[in-house]
Design a protein around this motif. Sequence first.
Motif, PDB file in Angstrom:
ATOM      1  N   VAL A  44       0.774  -0.796  -0.162  1.00  8.95           N
ATOM      2  CA  VAL A  44      -0.149   0.005  -0.047  1.00  8.95           C
ATOM      3  C   VAL A  44       0.910   1.229   0.225  1.00  8.95           C
ATOM      4  N   ILE A  45       0.493   1.922  -1.185  1.00  7.56           N
ATOM      5  CA  ILE A  45       1.840   3.211  -0.980  1.00  7.56           C
ATOM      6  C   ILE A  45       0.210   5.073  -0.749  1.00  7.56           C
ATOM      7  N   VAL A  52      -6.881   1.745   4.645  1.00 12.90           N
ATOM      8  CA  VAL A  52      -6.817   1.570   3.368  1.00 12.90           C
ATOM      9  C   VAL A  52      -5.931   0.183   3.283  1.00 12.90           C
ATOM     10  N   ALA A  53      -5.200  -0.620   4.775  1.00 16.81           N
ATOM     11  CA  ALA A  53      -3.916  -1.251   5.032  1.00 16.81           C
ATOM     12  C   ALA A  53      -4.423  -2.558   6.287  1.00 16.81           C
ATOM     13  N   GLU A  69       4.516   4.773   3.432  1.00 18.98           N
ATOM     14  CA  GLU A  69       3.567   5.577   4.212  1.00 18.98           C
ATOM     15  C   GLU A  69       4.355   6.979   4.582  1.00 18.98           C
ATOM     16  N   ASP A  70       3.347   8.298   3.144  1.00 23.17           N
ATOM     17  CA  ASP A  70       4.606   9.565   3.128  1.00 23.17           C
ATOM     18  C   ASP A  70       3.698  10.515   2.534  1.00 23.17           C
ATOM     19  N   ASN A  71       3.669  11.911   3.504  1.00 25.05           N
ATOM     20  CA  ASN A  71       2.896  12.674   3.472  1.00 25.05           C
ATOM     21  C   ASN A  71       3.059  13.649   2.178  1.00 25.05           C
ATOM     22  N   ARG A 179       2.924  -4.337   7.952  1.00 25.67           N
ATOM     23  CA  ARG A 179       3.787  -4.049   9.134  1.00 25.67           C
ATOM     24  C   ARG A 179       4.470  -1.909   7.597  1.00 25.67           C
ATOM     25  N   THR A 180       5.298  -1.492   8.913  1.00 17.85           N
ATOM     26  CA  THR A 180       5.644   0.057   8.114  1.00 17.85           C
ATOM     27  C   THR A 180       6.630   0.091   7.375  1.00 17.85           C
ATOM     28  N   LEU A 181       7.150  -0.016   6.501  1.00 22.81           N
ATOM     29  CA  LEU A 181       8.634   0.402   5.363  1.00 22.81           C
ATOM     30  C   LEU A 181       8.961   1.166   4.642  1.00 22.81           C
TER      31      LEU A 181
END
Length: 330
Positions: A44-45, A52-53, A69-71, A179-181
Amino acid sequence: MAQGSGVLIIAEHADGKLAQVTLEVVTAARSLVDAMGGTVTAGVIGAAMDGVAQALAGVAGVDEVVVVEDNRLGRFSGPAWTSAVIGIIEQVGPAAVLAPGTTSGRDYLPRVAARLKTGHAGDAVEVSCVEGKVVATRPMLGSRVQVAVAFEGDGVATVTMRPGSSARAETTGESAQVRTLNVTITDDDLTVVAEPPEGVASGAQALDGAERIVAGGRGLGEQDKFSLIEELASELNAAVAATRPLADAGWRPHSDQIGQTGAQVSPKLYIAVGISGAVQHLVGIQNADYIVAINRDPDAPIFKIASFGIIGDLFEVVPALIQELQAVKS
Ligand SMILES: Cc1cc2nc3c(=O)[nH]c(=O)nc-3n(C[C@H](O)[C@H](O)[C@H](O)COP(=O)(O)OP(=O)(O)OC[C@H]3O[C@@H](n4cnc5c(N)ncnc54)[C@H](O)[C@@H]3O)c2cc1C
């Protein structure tokens, strides 16, 4: 890059909601993993991707969800998605990456393949495993021919899946791990960012997963007459769509266009009004359960694939249909 294992899918989403087309890609990924082993990881980007995740984690066939995730990723950017997907591939190490063959999927995934110097198949309707290698089946020449694209070598196979080509995976009561990457997105990646069209609701969003669609073609004669399509759609609680000439003429936004160079849809009901049924239009609706065609020309090609055909003047047939529907409701 050494040969990986399992399948990574890249999720499509809009307005904080998972796009239905993602569920089709999960089904394709699951069947590939069942044949060649490994797990299905869903990437998920975007910005603020919690909802969504979590939605994706509850989809049958998804083993793990990874989130970038990035604003700055609040709006789609082909180059930024390319870097994000490459970052995910480097950390997950899949044998294949599948993405929906939507406007954005067709933008970033070939770039990913080019940057990784690996193989790419666009617009696939099936993926399989033959002797340990990924094989993508893609229609060509207006779907008259099916071509099998076999991926050789150790590189990751990248494939965009034609919308409507697989059943949608269902939601389960269970939840996969999320998990976050961390991946590197540079300002250079963000020089091209997609702006949503002003003043119109996104057609692509409305068409994604729509159960009923009413589409208008050149038989309407003039732009103002498209209101007939909107009225019929409103009675049926359906999304509206159009053929390419209407989009080219600026009568409708491009995102409403169905067909080879537009959206491919898989509704239960597709009503084609004043549409001849050119092959470039038909490839976009071949996965509809029922097609109803309204056309005054009994020889119009659309009647060859229609489940029900009404031969008549749309300016008489459509108002009569609207009246009937209103009468049934009241
Ligand atoms: C490379 C390429 C890609 C393309 N991609 C797409 C695509 O993605 N999507 C797409 O749609 N097209 C696409 N096209 C265009 C496609 O070939 C056709 O030209 C187009 O689909 C025709 O649109 P239409 O059915 O609205 O118009 P027409 O073919 O002009 O058909 C109009 C129909 O309306 C009927 N009609 C007229 N008046 C009435 C009336 N009063 N009542 C009832 N019926 C009436 C006529 O009998 C006719 O059958 C592409 C073409 C090319 C070359």
